[in-house]
Design an enzyme around this catalytic site. Sequence first.
Site, PDB file in Angstrom:
ATOM      1  N   ARG A  51       0.808  -1.222   0.000  1.00  0.00           N
ATOM      2  CA  ARG A  51       0.000   0.000   0.000  1.00  0.00           C
ATOM      3  C   ARG A  51       0.841   1.271   0.000  1.00  0.00           C
ATOM      4  O   ARG A  51       0.345   2.368  -0.230  1.00  0.00           O
ATOM      5  CB  ARG A  51      -0.916   0.021   1.226  1.00  0.00           C
ATOM      6  N   LYS A 148       3.793 -19.903   6.451  1.00  0.00           N
ATOM      7  CA  LYS A 148       3.144 -20.194   7.725  1.00  0.00           C
ATOM      8  C   LYS A 148       2.833 -18.875   8.439  1.00  0.00           C
ATOM      9  O   LYS A 148       3.516 -17.878   8.146  1.00  0.00           O
ATOM     10  CB  LYS A 148       4.023 -21.109   8.574  1.00  0.00           C
ATOM     11  N   ASP A 177       7.468 -24.399   3.794  1.00  0.00           N
ATOM     12  CA  ASP A 177       8.090 -24.688   5.088  1.00  0.00           C
ATOM     13  C   ASP A 177       9.577 -24.700   4.790  1.00  0.00           C
ATOM     14  O   ASP A 177      10.079 -25.637   4.157  1.00  0.00           O
ATOM     15  CB  ASP A 177       7.642 -26.054   5.630  1.00  0.00           C
ATOM     16  N   HIS A 178      10.275 -23.650   5.221  1.00  0.00           N
ATOM     17  CA  HIS A 178      11.651 -23.506   4.729  1.00  0.00           C
ATOM     18  C   HIS A 178      12.571 -24.623   5.211  1.00  0.00           C
ATOM     19  O   HIS A 178      13.627 -24.839   4.653  1.00  0.00           O
ATOM     20  CB  HIS A 178      12.220 -22.113   5.041  1.00  0.00           C
ATOM     21  N   GLU A 216      16.974 -23.222  19.634  1.00  0.00           N
ATOM     22  CA  GLU A 216      17.297 -21.846  19.239  1.00  0.00           C
ATOM     23  C   GLU A 216      17.918 -21.128  20.425  1.00  0.00           C
ATOM     24  O   GLU A 216      17.501 -21.344  21.572  1.00  0.00           O
ATOM     25  CB  GLU A 216      16.027 -21.110  18.807  1.00  0.00           C
ATOM     26  N   ASP A 235       4.156 -23.189  16.844  1.00  0.00           N
ATOM     27  CA  ASP A 235       5.128 -22.442  16.048  1.00  0.00           C
ATOM     28  C   ASP A 235       6.158 -23.361  15.381  1.00  0.00           C
ATOM     29  O   ASP A 235       6.630 -23.066  14.282  1.00  0.00           O
ATOM     30  CB  ASP A 235       5.860 -21.443  16.970  1.00  0.00           C
ATOM     31  N   HIS A 240       7.472 -27.571  11.304  1.00  0.00           N
ATOM     32  CA  HIS A 240       8.855 -27.944  10.983  1.00  0.00           C
ATOM     33  C   HIS A 240       9.249 -29.328  11.514  1.00  0.00           C
ATOM     34  O   HIS A 240       9.748 -30.173  10.774  1.00  0.00           O
ATOM     35  CB  HIS A 240       9.832 -26.912  11.545  1.00  0.00           C
ATOM     36  N   LYS A 331      13.238 -22.102  22.776  1.00  0.00           N
ATOM     37  CA  LYS A 331      13.899 -20.801  22.650  1.00  0.00           C
ATOM     38  C   LYS A 331      14.909 -20.668  23.780  1.00  0.00           C
ATOM     39  O   LYS A 331      14.774 -21.297  24.818  1.00  0.00           O
ATOM     40  CB  LYS A 331      12.868 -19.679  22.818  1.00  0.00           C
TER      41      LYS A 331
END
Length: 484
Positions: A51, A148, A177-178, A216, A235, A240, A331
Amino acid sequence: MVSRVIPVDDFDLVIFGGTGDLARRKILPGLFRRFRSGQMPEGSRIIGAARGDLDRAAYQDTIRKAIEEFVPKGARSKEDVAGFLELLDFVKIDATGEGGWKELADMLRPGVVRAFYFSVAPSLFGALAERLHGHACAGPSCRIVVEKPFGRDLESAKALNKTLRDHFDESQIYRIDHYLGKETVQNLMAVRFGNVLFEPLWNAQFIDHVQITVAESVGVEGRGAYYDKSGAMRDMVQNHLMQLLCLTAMEPPSRFDPDAVRDEKLKVIRALDDLSPEDIVRGQYVSEKSGDNYLDVVDDPDSRTESFIAMKLSVSNWRWAGVPFYLRTGKRMKARQSEIAVVFKDAPHSIFGQEQGKHRNVLAIRLQPNEGMDLFVTIKEPGPGGMRLVDVPLDMTFADALGPDAEDVPDAYERLIMDVIRGNQTLFMRGDEVEAAWAWTDPLIEGWTERGEKPYTYDTGSSGPEEAAILMHSEGRRWRDITG
Ligand code: NAP
């Protein structure tokens, strides 16, 4: 080694949300790298749509800055960047309005591959799809790419799939899904189905268990509000880790073609047993020392959303009867590390006495960092002193084995976008896979929500809660170290 980059056909790729974070951080830098490698032909065009009040020059400038930020200096020259920017155009469009669509229709060329990347919120997918058809931009051979989250439960996933399928055939929908674009993930299939060595051992007779870890080191700061509504299960696991599990456990497809592969993956999801609460450990990170606490970066101070989850799964079929699949992701863990480890059983009889049970073959498939594979085998420790055994890795790191070519391995996004242009859906999730994964996930989430379960705590920078270690120890097994 001679470069094996094969250019794709000319294409028009429209990126809705072409000024957003995903486009600037991943999609356009990835396309730039493919351009630089010679895979993206000069007759291609990338049209950003959003936009914002931008013209072509302003969009080119935005993307030049993105490339400078996200592509290392040594991997770009001024000439390459200038050549790439020439392929860019911009159109001002509101997905929910009528302005800009005619301009877009006029920009699109007949006779080249046409793809639309929906890099916007899923709530806009329906409006985009309707307008693409209404303005004759989308025909039966065009493709759409979506990211996703594919819903947050079965009901919303079904609704999203319906929205897309009302306008496009499943063969036109590329759900990214990388993780599936990673070189090692595809190598898992090559190793399993391209060699005679592994497949005969790939079953309950020889495999003790499988561990899949996606650890992670980052926390959820900056996206706490989004993450807290999702949690590690939604998530990471539903998409994954589930995909990694499927590729590890699936039967050999008859051909390496999209539906043959995806049919086999779907059968794995459908063969997953229900879990009992004892099979799941959820956690939230805390740090008394640094004050780095999950609960401090989300809005709800009493949140019961998990930033870590470990679980023990069973795939109910002949191949995997009695073989646990342990999954964990979290995480703020000790290090960033993703791997699939296939742990084989002990040799049935040891001629080396007390060495029995101490040595096991492990095939470790590393997704990050340093994509590659290690096959741990037991050998004699060199030198005098009798028959002492030691486990050593047969390192299959691509950079060593394949030389300079391996260094230019496309990252997951680049590969997947090129697959969209080639019209190859093998590494993309089909709608029924997504729904089957939610159908398995939903009751688990409902279960711990109804029971009012609070996640355990784990120290920031650790391997997760103690209870996750016990999940393994209680059965005489242990997680592999997270070393990064
Ligand atoms: P973002 O940074 O908020 O960007 C959104 C983009 O959409 C902007 O270009 C925005 O530009 C445009 N946009 C918003 N409303 C629009 C409308 N009504 N019509 C046309 N364009 C509109 O979001 P993002 O992080 O790039 O994420 C995009 C999608 O990818 C989301 O669905 C997200 O869940 C998914 N995703 C993102 C990541 C990631 O790493 N960022 C990873 C996985 C999945 P204007 O405001 O100028 O219109």
